[in-house]
Design an enzyme around this catalytic site. Structure first.
Site, PDB file in Angstrom:
ATOM      1  N   MET A   1       0.834  -1.184   0.000  1.00  0.00           N
ATOM      2  CA  MET A   1       0.000   0.000   0.000  1.00  0.00           C
ATOM      3  C   MET A   1       0.876   1.244   0.000  1.00  0.00           C
ATOM      4  O   MET A   1       0.907   1.982   0.982  1.00  0.00           O
ATOM      5  CB  MET A   1      -0.916   0.005   1.213  1.00  0.00           C
ATOM      6  N   PRO A   2       1.605   1.496  -1.053  1.00  0.00           N
ATOM      7  CA  PRO A   2       2.458   2.686  -1.082  1.00  0.00           C
ATOM      8  C   PRO A   2       1.642   3.981  -1.025  1.00  0.00           C
ATOM      9  O   PRO A   2       0.584   4.086  -1.644  1.00  0.00           O
ATOM     10  CB  PRO A   2       3.189   2.581  -2.413  1.00  0.00           C
ATOM     11  N   HIS A   3       2.173   4.928  -0.281  1.00  0.00           N
ATOM     12  CA  HIS A   3       1.583   6.269  -0.220  1.00  0.00           C
ATOM     13  C   HIS A   3       2.681   7.266  -0.553  1.00  0.00           C
ATOM     14  O   HIS A   3       3.771   7.210   0.016  1.00  0.00           O
ATOM     15  CB  HIS A   3       1.021   6.562   1.171  1.00  0.00           C
TER      16      HIS A   3
END
Length: 76
Positions: A1-3
């Protein structure tokens, strides 16, 4: 879940330009981290130049200067 959290001086980008930037950043993450597009979130925040030191440099850049993947070419 890259932000991805991008902070920058005001650029007066249109909604379409902001969306294009977010889309291109997403593609870089998909390519290099093999993430799904639907897993990537992108925040774009304009920071006034006079607030850069207190809001960004002092709180995010300076404390982790030794571990940044890319260091800025300036000091404050």
């Amino acid at each position: 879940m890259p932000h991805i959290d991008v902070k920058f001086f005001p650029r007066d980008l249109s909604d379409a330009q902001q969306q294009a930037l977010a889309d291109e950043l997403t593609q870089v993450i998909v390519k290099h981290l093999q993430s799904k597009e639907s897993s990537v979130s992108v925040a774009l925040k304009e920071v006034q130049p006079e607030q850069w030191k207190s809001e960004v440099w002092d709180t995010e850049i300076a404390p982790q200067l030794d571990t940044l993947a890319r260091k800025p070419g300036y000091e404050m």
